[in-house]
Design an enzyme around this catalytic site. Structure first.
Site, PDB file in Angstrom:
ATOM      1  N   SER A  45      35.433  39.529  35.314  1.00 23.37           N
ATOM      2  CA  SER A  45      34.629  38.365  34.959  1.00 23.37           C
ATOM      3  C   SER A  45      34.088  38.515  33.538  1.00 23.37           C
ATOM      4  O   SER A  45      34.858  38.717  32.608  1.00 23.37           O
ATOM      5  CB  SER A  45      33.521  38.172  35.993  1.00 23.37           C
ATOM      6  OG  SER A  45      32.878  36.936  35.836  1.00 23.37           O
ATOM      7  N   ASP A  82      40.069  29.600  41.777  1.00 25.05           N
ATOM      8  CA  ASP A  82      38.870  30.267  41.286  1.00 25.05           C
ATOM      9  C   ASP A  82      37.945  29.206  40.697  1.00 25.05           C
ATOM     10  O   ASP A  82      38.268  28.577  39.688  1.00 25.05           O
ATOM     11  CB  ASP A  82      39.249  31.306  40.227  1.00 25.05           C
ATOM     12  CG  ASP A  82      38.080  32.144  39.736  1.00 25.05           C
ATOM     13  OD1 ASP A  82      36.924  31.748  39.959  1.00 25.05           O
ATOM     14  OD2 ASP A  82      38.330  33.200  39.115  1.00 25.05           O
ATOM     15  N   HIS A  92      36.607  34.395  42.912  1.00 25.85           N
ATOM     16  CA  HIS A  92      36.418  35.032  41.613  1.00 25.85           C
ATOM     17  C   HIS A  92      36.338  36.550  41.709  1.00 25.85           C
ATOM     18  O   HIS A  92      36.265  37.216  40.682  1.00 25.85           O
ATOM     19  CB  HIS A  92      35.126  34.473  40.996  1.00 25.85           C
ATOM     20  CG  HIS A  92      34.935  34.767  39.558  1.00 25.85           C
ATOM     21  ND1 HIS A  92      35.850  34.392  38.585  1.00 25.85           N
ATOM     22  CD2 HIS A  92      33.924  35.401  38.904  1.00 25.85           C
ATOM     23  CE1 HIS A  92      35.415  34.770  37.406  1.00 25.85           C
ATOM     24  NE2 HIS A  92      34.249  35.396  37.563  1.00 25.85           N
TER      25      HIS A  92
END
Length: 266
Positions: free
Chosen positions: A95, A217, A245
């Site tokens: 991320s 996502d 995610h």
């Protein structure tokens, strides 16, 4: 305090193996890598840590001024590499840490052999032809909600981010991880995360790079993964048969296999 203690660095796996350094995302800590570590540790020297302000890091080292941008987090990664004398590192960033990893690799490319970007996004806000998945109003609303009621925000957002409604325990784990973070630290990190724009940094990456995305996502849509792939010259793109995610939790075997295959390829 040294970098190892400050960032709660943990080293496991094969002492003679290639180094894989795992960097967790917003609201998380190194514990969220636990399902992929056993497979990686069979072949690699695995280094885990907590970003300052997360997990068991030294919270006293955090300040809102220093950590108002992602640059400070990248400096911390490089401090860990220097203190442990890590070289030929494969840096895996999840991320927002995918962009932290980009900054670290670009700053000291001699330290790194490869880069893995797990569900990355260089900019969350749409901009002209670029589609990050959110309007500026969306992000401002998200940040306002987070700042006014962090625990409530965590309860609402964690299942959305995880996106595995048939496995509610995953959303609960992410929510609990969010809730362990100090709300003030979360507020500053969230602004650094969701208002960042690292698109121009992608083309500067010179090491072989793997971009891993999922089939669905809500935070980093597939078009974002394709954008990252097209902007990094020496990159490849893998789409996991998974949703959400955080595939290191929802699809740990596939995530570990993708990382292992990439690191093991000459």
């Amino acid at each position: 305090m040294n970098a190892r203690s400050r960032s709660n660095v943990v080293v496991t796996g094969r002492s003679d193996g290639p180094v894989v350094l795992l960097a967790h995302g917003f609201g998380c800590d190194q514990n969220l890598w636990r399902l992929v570590v056993p497979e990686l540790a069979e072949r690699f020297r695995v280094v885990l840590f907590d970003h300052i302000g997360a997990g068991k890091s030294e919270v006293a080292s955090w300040s809102p001024e220093r950590y108002a941008s992602l640059d400070a987090y990248a400096e911390d990664v490089l401090d860990i590499c220097a203190e442990l004398d890590l070289r030929d590192v494969t840096l895996v960033g999840h991320s927002v840490s995918a962009m932290i990893a980009v900054l670290a690799v670009n700053r000291s490319p001699e330290r790194f052999a490869k880069l893995v970007m797990l569900t990355p996004s260089p900019r969350y806000i749409d901009d002209g032809d670029y589609r990050g998945g959110f309007s500026r109003a969306d992000i401002e609303e998200l940040l306002e909600s987070l700042e006014s009621n962090y625990l409530g925000w965590s309860a609402v957002m964690a299942p959305v981010i995880m996106d595995n409604p048939g496995r509610p325990e995953l959303g609960d784990e992410l929510k609990d991880s969010f809730c362990r973070m100090d709300p003030e630290i979360a507020r500053v990190f969230a602004r650094a995360t969701f208002l960042s724009d690292n698109r121009d940094d992608l083309a500067k990456v010179e090491v072989p790079t793997l971009v891993i995305q999922t089939a669905r996502d809500a935070i980093a849509p597939q078009e974002v993964g394709r954008f990252v792939h097209t902007r990094i010259p020496a990159s490849e793109l893998v789409t996991l048969d998974a949703t959400g995610h955080c595939p290191q939790l929802s699809a740990p075997e596939a995530t570990a296999e993708a990382i292992t295959a990439f690191v093991s390829t000459p």
